[in-house]
Design a protein around this motif. Sequence first.
Motif, PDB file in Angstrom:
ATOM      1  N   SER A   1       0.918  -1.195  -0.130  1.00  0.00           N
ATOM      2  CA  SER A   1       0.050   0.084   0.060  1.00  0.00           C
ATOM      3  C   SER A   1       1.083   1.065  -0.015  1.00  0.00           C
ATOM      4  CB  SER A   1      -0.935   0.111   1.188  1.00  0.00           C
ATOM      5  OG  SER A   1      -0.130   0.082   2.410  1.00  0.00           O
ATOM      6  N   ASP A   2       0.431   2.405  -0.575  1.00  0.00           N
ATOM      7  CA  ASP A   2       1.160   3.592  -0.395  1.00  0.00           C
ATOM      8  C   ASP A   2       1.195   4.160   1.090  1.00  0.00           C
ATOM      9  OD1 ASP A   2      -1.644   4.001  -0.359  1.00  0.00           O
ATOM     10  OD2 ASP A   2      -1.360   6.175  -0.902  1.00  0.00           O
ATOM     11  N   VAL A   3       0.383   3.587   1.950  1.00  0.00           N
ATOM     12  CA  VAL A   3       0.680   3.997   3.400  1.00  0.00           C
ATOM     13  C   VAL A   3       1.579   3.171   3.849  1.00  0.00           C
ATOM     14  CG1 VAL A   3      -0.499   3.958   5.564  1.00  0.00           C
ATOM     15  CG2 VAL A   3      -2.015   4.342   3.779  1.00  0.00           C
TER      16      VAL A   3
ATOM     17  N   LYS B   1       5.453   5.115   5.007  1.00  0.00           N
ATOM     18  CA  LYS B   1       6.049   4.728   6.343  1.00  0.00           C
ATOM     19  C   LYS B   1       7.318   4.276   6.259  1.00  0.00           C
ATOM     20  CE  LYS B   1       4.827   1.931  10.564  1.00  0.00           C
ATOM     21  NZ  LYS B   1       3.694   0.807  10.972  1.00  0.00           N
ATOM     22  N   ILE B   2       7.682   3.634   5.221  1.00  0.00           N
ATOM     23  CA  ILE B   2       9.014   3.155   4.939  1.00  0.00           C
ATOM     24  C   ILE B   2       9.971   4.564   4.672  1.00  0.00           C
ATOM     25  CG2 ILE B   2      10.531   1.795   3.377  1.00  0.00           C
ATOM     26  CD1 ILE B   2       8.201  -0.159   3.208  1.00  0.00           C
ATOM     27  N   CYS B   3       9.394   5.258   4.004  1.00  0.00           N
ATOM     28  CA  CYS B   3      10.068   6.554   3.548  1.00  0.00           C
ATOM     29  C   CYS B   3      10.357   7.490   4.891  1.00  0.00           C
ATOM     30  CB  CYS B   3       9.293   7.385   2.643  1.00  0.00           C
ATOM     31  SG  CYS B   3       9.205   6.634   1.026  1.00  0.00           S
ATOM     32  N   ARG B   4       9.426   7.384   5.659  1.00  0.00           N
ATOM     33  CA  ARG B   4       9.772   7.921   7.086  1.00  0.00           C
ATOM     34  C   ARG B   4      10.698   7.273   8.013  1.00  0.00           C
ATOM     35  NH1 ARG B   4       3.891   8.329   7.012  1.00  0.00           N
ATOM     36  NH2 ARG B   4       3.827   6.796   8.440  1.00  0.00           N
TER      37      ARG B   4
ATOM     38  N   ILE C   1       5.069  -5.871   4.734  1.00  0.00           N
ATOM     39  CA  ILE C   1       5.348  -4.738   5.261  1.00  0.00           C
ATOM     40  C   ILE C   1       6.253  -4.839   6.631  1.00  0.00           C
ATOM     41  CG2 ILE C   1       4.337  -2.952   6.631  1.00  0.00           C
ATOM     42  CD1 ILE C   1       1.905  -3.163   4.784  1.00  0.00           C
ATOM     43  N   GLN C   2       6.120  -5.924   7.483  1.00  0.00           N
ATOM     44  CA  GLN C   2       6.834  -6.244   8.842  1.00  0.00           C
ATOM     45  C   GLN C   2       8.316  -6.680   8.163  1.00  0.00           C
ATOM     46  OE1 GLN C   2       4.791  -9.369  10.632  1.00  0.00           O
ATOM     47  NE2 GLN C   2       2.994  -8.057  11.441  1.00  0.00           N
ATOM     48  N   ALA C   3       8.517  -7.258   6.926  1.00  0.00           N
ATOM     49  CA  ALA C   3       9.898  -7.757   6.707  1.00  0.00           C
ATOM     50  C   ALA C   3      10.559  -6.475   6.164  1.00  0.00           C
ATOM     51  CB  ALA C   3       9.687  -8.742   5.411  1.00  0.00           C
ATOM     52  N   SER C   4       9.639  -5.374   5.379  1.00  0.00           N
ATOM     53  CA  SER C   4      10.479  -4.246   5.015  1.00  0.00           C
ATOM     54  C   SER C   4      10.609  -3.168   6.038  1.00  0.00           C
ATOM     55  CB  SER C   4       9.448  -3.622   4.016  1.00  0.00           C
ATOM     56  OG  SER C   4       9.272  -4.577   2.951  1.00  0.00           O
TER      57      SER C   4
END
Length: 242
Positions: free
Chosen positions: A31-33, A37-40, A100-103
């Motif tokens: 998701s873009d969300v 979050k990864i960018c932040r 997402i958790q892995a990333s």
Amino acid sequence: MTVARVFTREQFYELVWSKPMTHLAKDFAISDVALHKICRKHGIPNPPLGWWAKKAAGKKVKQTPLPEAKPGAPDRITIADGEFGRESANLAAARERARIQASEGDDNEAAPPHPFVDRTIAKLRKEKPSDIGLMAVSEGGLIKCEVAPRSVDRLAVILPRIVRAASLQGFQLVGGEGSAHFKSETEVIGFSISELVSREKHVLTDAERTKEEAWQRKRDLAARRNGWDSVFFDRPRFPEWD
């Protein structure tokens, strides 16, 4: 199942400013969300609201420079990757949460060891690269992998994190006669790691060119003397691809 892509902060920054976040999120099947979050987490600025519309309209836009990483921050960004198209909605949702958790994990954070991972890495370290520079394992009880030698250490970090993220969603890594795969109470997911290879035609070095020219002179001399018997067997061999 394509598992993960790894970027430096600089590479990921360029990606974020190459297309809208919603489009980039689809490329990674998250998701873009989650992407925001990864960018932040990694201190990567992204285009503000309306930036792409202004650019499309030909208006002047400003790109926020990439700031220095915070002290102690990981220098690599891992995006667990895959496709949802042929999966059930429940499985797709579970896979996205695991992805997402892995990333989000810190590259310096150790995940619990797993016997399949340990055996796979140990086997890879003993393999010799193929003619395209990749080492492959696919035996029963191992994770099917095809990677370059320089990627093995990185894989030893990524695989335990993927296994841990999957287990949090109810998927366990299991083996059998075939290669290892993920299994829940209702679903079975094939699992493999494949590294893409970009090859370029080899360009002779100065030393190689000197050897080739010396052989050509020898060939020309042999032609004048009708002495072809051993000339072609003596021709130096060079790699076709880098």
